[in-house]
Each structure stands twice: as C-alpha cells, then as structure tokens.
Design an enzyme around this catalytic site. Structure first.
Site, mmCIF file in Angstrom:
data_model
loop_
_atom_site.group_PDB
_atom_site.id
_atom_site.type_symbol
_atom_site.label_atom_id
_atom_site.label_comp_id
_atom_site.label_asym_id
_atom_site.label_seq_id
_atom_site.Cartn_x
_atom_site.Cartn_y
_atom_site.Cartn_z
ATOM 1 C CE1 TYR A 144 0.584 -1.442 4.222
ATOM 2 C CE2 TYR A 144 0.467 0.871 4.604
ATOM 3 C CZ TYR A 144 0.569 -0.471 4.925
ATOM 4 O OH TYR A 144 1.286 -0.683 6.539
ATOM 5 C CG MET A 146 2.889 5.158 3.832
ATOM 6 S SD MET A 146 3.049 4.609 5.410
ATOM 7 C CE MET A 146 2.618 6.341 6.517
ATOM 8 C CD GLN A 184 10.410 -2.615 7.214
ATOM 9 O OE1 GLN A 184 10.889 -3.682 7.824
ATOM 10 N NE2 GLN A 184 11.029 -1.704 7.858
ATOM 11 C CB SER A 222 0.206 4.928 11.797
ATOM 12 O OG SER A 222 1.601 3.996 11.444
HETATM 13 O O1 76R Z 1 14.864 1.180 9.206
HETATM 14 C C1 76R Z 1 14.729 0.891 10.270
HETATM 15 O O2 76R Z 1 14.508 -0.433 10.798
HETATM 16 C C2 76R Z 1 14.561 1.862 11.238
HETATM 17 C C3 76R Z 1 13.458 2.022 11.828
HETATM 18 C C4 76R Z 1 12.360 2.171 11.017
HETATM 19 C C5 76R Z 1 11.973 3.274 9.962
HETATM 20 C C6 76R Z 1 13.211 4.707 9.938
HETATM 21 C C7 76R Z 1 11.125 1.510 10.608
HETATM 22 C C8 76R Z 1 10.953 0.123 11.179
HETATM 23 N N1 76R Z 1 10.291 2.154 9.637
HETATM 24 C C9 76R Z 1 10.889 3.224 9.110
HETATM 25 C C10 76R Z 1 10.483 4.282 8.389
HETATM 26 MN MN1 76R Z 1 8.468 1.495 9.036
HETATM 27 N N2 76R Z 1 6.861 0.935 8.372
HETATM 28 C C11 76R Z 1 5.762 1.675 7.837
HETATM 29 C C12 76R Z 1 4.383 0.815 7.576
HETATM 30 O O3 76R Z 1 0.824 0.853 8.194
HETATM 31 C C13 76R Z 1 1.373 1.856 8.812
HETATM 32 O O4 76R Z 1 0.923 2.574 9.684
HETATM 33 C C14 76R Z 1 2.553 2.372 8.222
HETATM 34 C C15 76R Z 1 3.267 1.633 7.307
HETATM 35 C C16 76R Z 1 4.758 -0.295 8.301
HETATM 36 C C17 76R Z 1 4.010 -1.390 8.532
HETATM 37 C C18 76R Z 1 6.210 -0.289 8.579
HETATM 38 C C19 76R Z 1 6.765 -1.300 9.298
HETATM 39 N N3 76R Z 1 8.481 3.208 7.934
HETATM 40 C C20 76R Z 1 9.193 4.280 8.007
HETATM 41 C C21 76R Z 1 8.832 5.385 6.937
HETATM 42 C C22 76R Z 1 9.639 6.280 6.422
HETATM 43 C C23 76R Z 1 9.303 7.596 7.351
HETATM 44 C C24 76R Z 1 9.726 8.870 7.143
HETATM 45 O O5 76R Z 1 11.068 8.968 6.712
HETATM 46 O O6 76R Z 1 9.269 9.918 7.461
HETATM 47 C C25 76R Z 1 7.358 4.867 6.599
HETATM 48 C C26 76R Z 1 6.794 5.619 5.686
HETATM 49 C C27 76R Z 1 7.245 3.569 7.110
HETATM 50 C C28 76R Z 1 6.117 2.909 7.310
HETATM 51 N N4 76R Z 1 8.766 0.018 10.097
HETATM 52 C C29 76R Z 1 10.011 -0.515 10.811
HETATM 53 C C30 76R Z 1 8.027 -1.380 10.054
HETATM 54 C C31 76R Z 1 8.757 -2.463 10.554
HETATM 55 C C32 76R Z 1 8.163 -3.865 10.472
HETATM 56 C C33 76R Z 1 9.974 -2.013 11.032
HETATM 57 C C34 76R Z 1 10.875 -2.717 11.803
HETATM 58 C C35 76R Z 1 11.863 -3.220 10.976
HETATM 59 C C36 76R Z 1 13.081 -3.874 11.365
HETATM 60 O O7 76R Z 1 13.751 -3.690 12.376
HETATM 61 O O8 76R Z 1 13.389 -4.925 10.660
#
Ligand code: 76R
Length: 248
Positions: A144, A146, A184, A222
């Site tokens: 999806y 966003m 992810q 979120s």
């Molecule tokens: O990269 C990293 O592991 C550091 C932490 C991290 C960042 C910087 C992280 C971890 N995310 C990051 C950035 Mn995420 N993520 C989403 C969604 O449905 C929703 O509510 C949101 C959709 C999911 C499901 C998800 C999952 N993440 C981002 C960004 C960019 C933000 C910005 O720059 O402003 C978005 C849009 C976003 C959205 N995130 C994680 C996950 C998961 C499962 C993790 C843990 C990953 C891990 O540690 O392996």
C-alpha cells in the site's frame, strides 16, 4: 527551515499490477496460449537470472480481490532498467492478454532517524543488503502507498527532527516486535509517484499483516500522521502456480 531526514536510496522499484483478460485468453487457440506461456516462462527465468547475479530482484504474486489479478514487483539498478523491463514485457504475446490495473514507481529508502555510528553507511554490507534487497519468496505480500499528513495541527513536515526521531523510535519498536514474522521494504516515492512512500510487506502468515498494521494504527506516527492508499494483498506465484492459474 526544518531539517529533512537524510535518506539513503537503493534499487528503484516498480510494482506492476495486471489483470488477465479472461475473455481473450479463453478465445485464444491452444497454440497461441502455449506460445504466450512459453514467453512468460522465459521472462520469469530471465528475472530469476538477474536475481542470481544480484543485479536486481523480482517478486511475483497473485492479487486477491478485484483490484488486479497479479503483481510483478521489480527492483533494478536504474529507472532505465525498469523502463526497459516493462517495455519488453509489454511486447510479449502474454502481455496482450493482460490489462494494466495499477503501477507504482519508487526507490528503496532508508532514513537516518534511527541510524547509529558514523562512517560511510554504504560501506556497511548490512546497509547495502537493505538497499538492494533480494525480495523474500514468502507466501504472502501486502502493498500500500502512504503519505505523512500535512494539516494545520498535524503536519509531519513542520515537526523538528528531534520530535520526528522520537516518534520514529516508537514506530521502529513496534516494527521490530514483528521481526521474523513480517519483512518490510519501505520505498520512497516523493517526486516519483502519487504518494510519498510505498510499503511492501512479506509474510508466511497473512494475519500478521493485519496485526502489524492494526497495532501501528495506534502508534502516533500512523494514528496522527499516516494517510493510506489502497491495499493489495496476494499469494506467492511460482512458475507452477502461475501456470495453474492460467490453465483453462
Ligand atoms: O530502518 C529501520 O529499521 C529503522 C526504523 C524504521 C524506520 C526509519 C522502521 C521500522 N520504519 C522506518 C521508516 Mn517503518 N513501516 C511503515 C509501515 O501502516 C502503517 O501504519 C505504516 C506503514 C509499516 C507497516 C512499517 C513497518 N516506515 C518508515 C517510513 C519512512 C518515514 C519517514 O521517513 O518519514 C514509513 C513511511 C514507514 C512505514 N517499520 C519498521 C516497519 C517495521 C516492521 C519496522 C521494523 C523493521 C526492522 O527492525 O526490521
């Protein structure tokens, strides 16, 4: 002026959603269908070779529901590579039996919100493996697009770097509790497509998508700042399953 997060970019991504024109597929004669399947097979083989030599990666999934019938998610070095690949596919006989449902162009992105340590991050093999990921062949995919909200009282882009970092920490903690269950891949699409990010999730248990996304809905990043597009969910298509899907 507020500080933009520093981002690292990896492979470019094309999510190519297609539907099958069943009327045309059924009207084709056996020979035509066999030819089309052969071409499809050759493309799947070629994409798998590209992946073997780590010049990119491709994931192929069916899509459940009426938004599309299947998706090719391609990661490649350049936008030119993606363009060449979609054009080559569009010229196949098999593509003539498909219609274009949706597509999304973005680039694999890591941000510095939670970065640790100094030095050149691209010299770190773990970082490179995340920027140029070989896509999992998990049983299920969820995609999806966003945005982060820009409304008067809830404007992500007016928050300080420190505030955003604190919010992202909590986001990351929830994410990490799904380690081993959901993989992810965040792709950035500001300036490339209609939304700001593409979220692609892989899991062997589709319910984990629901649980993860639901849990994140309550997290401030979120709950307050997230805006979401259409969700696509599907099942892994290996060559055999693809052929079975197309069998009449
Ligand atoms: O990269 C990293 O592991 C550091 C932490 C991290 C960042 C910087 C992280 C971890 N995310 C990051 C950035 Mn995420 N993520 C989403 C969604 O449905 C929703 O509510 C949101 C959709 C999911 C499901 C998800 C999952 N993440 C981002 C960004 C960019 C933000 C910005 O720059 O402003 C978005 C849009 C976003 C959205 N995130 C994680 C996950 C998961 C499962 C993790 C843990 C990953 C891990 O540690 O392996």
């Amino acid at each position: 002026m507020n500080e933009a997060a520093l981002t690292l970019e990896g492979w470019y991504a094309l999510h190519d959603f297609r539907s099958i024109n069943w009327t045309a597929w059924k009207a084709a004669d056996d020979e035509e269908r066999a030819g089309a399947l052969e071409e499809l097979h050759a493309f799947l083989q070629e994409w798998s070779n590209v992946e073997q030599v780590k010049n990119g990666s491709t994931a192929v999934y069916s899509v459940v529901g009426q938004k599309a019938d299947f998706v090719f998610m391609h990661l490649r070095e350049t936008l030119e590579d993606l363009n060449a690949l979609e054009n080559a596919f569009n010229k196949t006989t098999f593509a003539q039996y498909t219609t274009k449902s949706y597509s999304y162009v973005s680039v694999v992105e890591l941000s510095n919100y939670l970065a640790s340590g100094g030095g050149d991050p691209k010299a770190n093999p773990e970082v490179m493996a995340r920027l140029q990921p070989i896509l999992p062949k998990s049983k299920y995919i969820c995609f999806y697009p966003m945005n982060k909200k820009r409304e008067l009282n809830d404007n992500w882009y007016m928050l300080s770097m420190d505030d955003r970092r604190a919010l992202m920490r909590s986001h990351g903690l929830i994410g990490r509790s799904y380690a081993g269950k959901v993989k992810q891949i965040i792709t950035g699409s500001v300036g490339l497509d209609d939304w700001e990010w593409g979220v692609t999730l892989f899991s062997d248990d589709a319910l984990q998508f629901k649980k993860l996304v639901y849990e994140m809905r309550f997290d401030e990043v979120s709950a307050r700042y997230g805006e979401f597009g259409s969700f696509y969910v599907g099942n892994l298509l290996d060559e055999q399953r693809f052929e079975e899907m197309l069998k009449l």
